[in-house]
Design a protein around this motif. Sequence first.
Motif, mmCIF file in Angstrom:
data_model
loop_
_atom_site.group_PDB
_atom_site.id
_atom_site.type_symbol
_atom_site.label_atom_id
_atom_site.label_comp_id
_atom_site.label_asym_id
_atom_site.label_seq_id
_atom_site.Cartn_x
_atom_site.Cartn_y
_atom_site.Cartn_z
ATOM 1 N N LYS A 93 -18.638 -22.300 -40.042
ATOM 2 C CA LYS A 93 -17.523 -22.906 -39.294
ATOM 3 C C LYS A 93 -16.999 -24.138 -40.024
ATOM 4 O O LYS A 93 -15.821 -24.476 -39.931
ATOM 5 N N LYS A 94 -17.879 -24.793 -40.791
ATOM 6 C CA LYS A 94 -17.479 -25.980 -41.565
ATOM 7 C C LYS A 94 -16.982 -25.596 -42.963
ATOM 8 O O LYS A 94 -16.796 -26.458 -43.811
ATOM 9 N N GLY A 95 -16.792 -24.292 -43.210
ATOM 10 C CA GLY A 95 -16.232 -23.838 -44.477
ATOM 11 C C GLY A 95 -17.228 -23.508 -45.567
ATOM 12 O O GLY A 95 -16.845 -23.238 -46.700
ATOM 13 N N VAL A 96 -18.518 -23.522 -45.255
ATOM 14 C CA VAL A 96 -19.550 -23.197 -46.245
ATOM 15 C C VAL A 96 -19.666 -21.670 -46.353
ATOM 16 O O VAL A 96 -19.788 -20.984 -45.335
ATOM 17 N N ILE A 97 -19.621 -21.159 -47.561
ATOM 18 C CA ILE A 97 -19.828 -19.726 -47.789
ATOM 19 C C ILE A 97 -21.333 -19.491 -47.834
ATOM 20 O O ILE A 97 -22.045 -20.146 -48.595
ATOM 21 N N VAL A 98 -21.817 -18.565 -47.006
ATOM 22 C CA VAL A 98 -23.251 -18.279 -46.947
ATOM 23 C C VAL A 98 -23.483 -16.829 -47.371
ATOM 24 O O VAL A 98 -22.926 -15.900 -46.782
ATOM 25 N N ILE A 99 -24.316 -16.673 -48.399
ATOM 26 C CA ILE A 99 -24.649 -15.348 -48.917
ATOM 27 C C ILE A 99 -26.142 -15.123 -48.758
ATOM 28 O O ILE A 99 -26.952 -15.915 -49.237
ATOM 29 N N ALA A 100 -26.492 -14.041 -48.072
ATOM 30 C CA ALA A 100 -27.894 -13.664 -47.920
ATOM 31 C C ALA A 100 -28.350 -12.961 -49.188
ATOM 32 O O ALA A 100 -27.640 -12.113 -49.734
ATOM 33 N N LEU A 101 -29.524 -13.333 -49.671
ATOM 34 C CA LEU A 101 -30.135 -12.704 -50.839
ATOM 35 C C LEU A 101 -31.400 -11.987 -50.391
ATOM 36 O O LEU A 101 -32.173 -12.556 -49.608
ATOM 37 N N ASP A 102 -31.610 -10.787 -50.850
ATOM 38 C CA ASP A 102 -32.855 -10.054 -50.645
ATOM 39 C C ASP A 102 -33.070 -9.580 -49.214
ATOM 40 O O ASP A 102 -33.471 -8.459 -48.997
ATOM 41 N N SER A 103 -32.817 -10.429 -48.228
ATOM 42 C CA SER A 103 -33.085 -10.097 -46.828
ATOM 43 C C SER A 103 -31.807 -10.200 -46.003
ATOM 44 O O SER A 103 -31.197 -11.265 -45.956
ATOM 45 N N PRO A 104 -31.407 -9.111 -45.340
ATOM 46 C CA PRO A 104 -30.182 -9.179 -44.544
ATOM 47 C C PRO A 104 -30.401 -9.902 -43.226
ATOM 48 O O PRO A 104 -31.503 -9.946 -42.694
ATOM 49 N N THR A 105 -29.329 -10.483 -42.718
ATOM 50 C CA THR A 105 -29.357 -11.028 -41.362
ATOM 51 C C THR A 105 -29.059 -9.876 -40.404
ATOM 52 O O THR A 105 -28.556 -8.829 -40.799
ATOM 53 N N VAL A 106 -29.383 -10.072 -39.144
ATOM 54 C CA VAL A 106 -29.086 -9.087 -38.105
ATOM 55 C C VAL A 106 -28.184 -9.760 -37.090
ATOM 56 O O VAL A 106 -28.633 -10.675 -36.418
ATOM 57 N N PRO A 107 -26.910 -9.393 -37.049
ATOM 58 C CA PRO A 107 -26.234 -8.379 -37.848
ATOM 59 C C PRO A 107 -25.906 -8.916 -39.243
ATOM 60 O O PRO A 107 -25.855 -10.134 -39.444
ATOM 61 N N PRO A 108 -25.640 -8.017 -40.193
ATOM 62 C CA PRO A 108 -25.298 -8.449 -41.552
ATOM 63 C C PRO A 108 -24.053 -9.339 -41.591
ATOM 64 O O PRO A 108 -23.915 -10.161 -42.497
ATOM 65 N N ASN A 112 -21.451 -14.315 -45.063
ATOM 66 C CA ASN A 112 -20.238 -13.852 -45.734
ATOM 67 C C ASN A 112 -20.499 -12.609 -46.571
ATOM 68 O O ASN A 112 -19.601 -11.783 -46.745
ATOM 69 N N ALA A 113 -21.726 -12.492 -47.100
ATOM 70 C CA ALA A 113 -22.061 -11.358 -47.971
ATOM 71 C C ALA A 113 -23.577 -11.218 -48.059
ATOM 72 O O ALA A 113 -24.328 -12.123 -47.680
ATOM 73 N N LEU A 114 -23.988 -10.067 -48.567
ATOM 74 C CA LEU A 114 -25.405 -9.777 -48.811
ATOM 75 C C LEU A 114 -25.530 -9.241 -50.222
ATOM 76 O O LEU A 114 -24.783 -8.357 -50.638
ATOM 77 N N PHE A 115 -26.482 -9.786 -50.968
ATOM 78 C CA PHE A 115 -26.799 -9.295 -52.300
ATOM 79 C C PHE A 115 -28.279 -8.962 -52.273
ATOM 80 O O PHE A 115 -29.121 -9.861 -52.247
#
Length: 181
Positions: A93-108, A112-115
Amino acid sequence: AASATTGSKSAKIKVGLITKDATNPFFVKMRAGATKAAKQLGASLIYAAGKSSSDNASQIAAIENMTTAGVKGILITVADGKAENAAIAKARKKGVIVIALDSPTVPPSATNALFATNNFNAGVLIGKYARAATKGKKVTIGMLDEHAGSSVGALRHNGFLKGFGIKGSNSQIACVGNGEG
């Protein structure tokens, strides 16, 4: 004179890396690679890690601290598929791009992305390999999973069952334990 030259320099872009812990060899290499890349690109890397692979509180605090420090992006190997979601939402919400690595969030879509590796398919392949190696004989299976709540652990566990061709309630499974990553 020092303050005048400091003021004329462009500020370094800050990025964050948060791993489940700081000792797992996979996360040690991940941190080394991120440190090297940040240095090459002229960015400032802020690193944090949980005390263990299930330390949600430290990861949540790290997300909050990095957001306050002004990072533009956070790369995170979430300890739990859901526990960090509220902190991630605040950062985004504060404009930070968040990318999950290795482990997905639920829900994905919480990030912003999953690698990541497709852990379900990895489990299927391991299950198929184990089935072929046992030549269809009835065997006793002891499963070492990740901690409860680990999305990666659940994906690998369920993938193995599918690949091996059994259900989770099958009597061949003697036990399921926490392998702690």
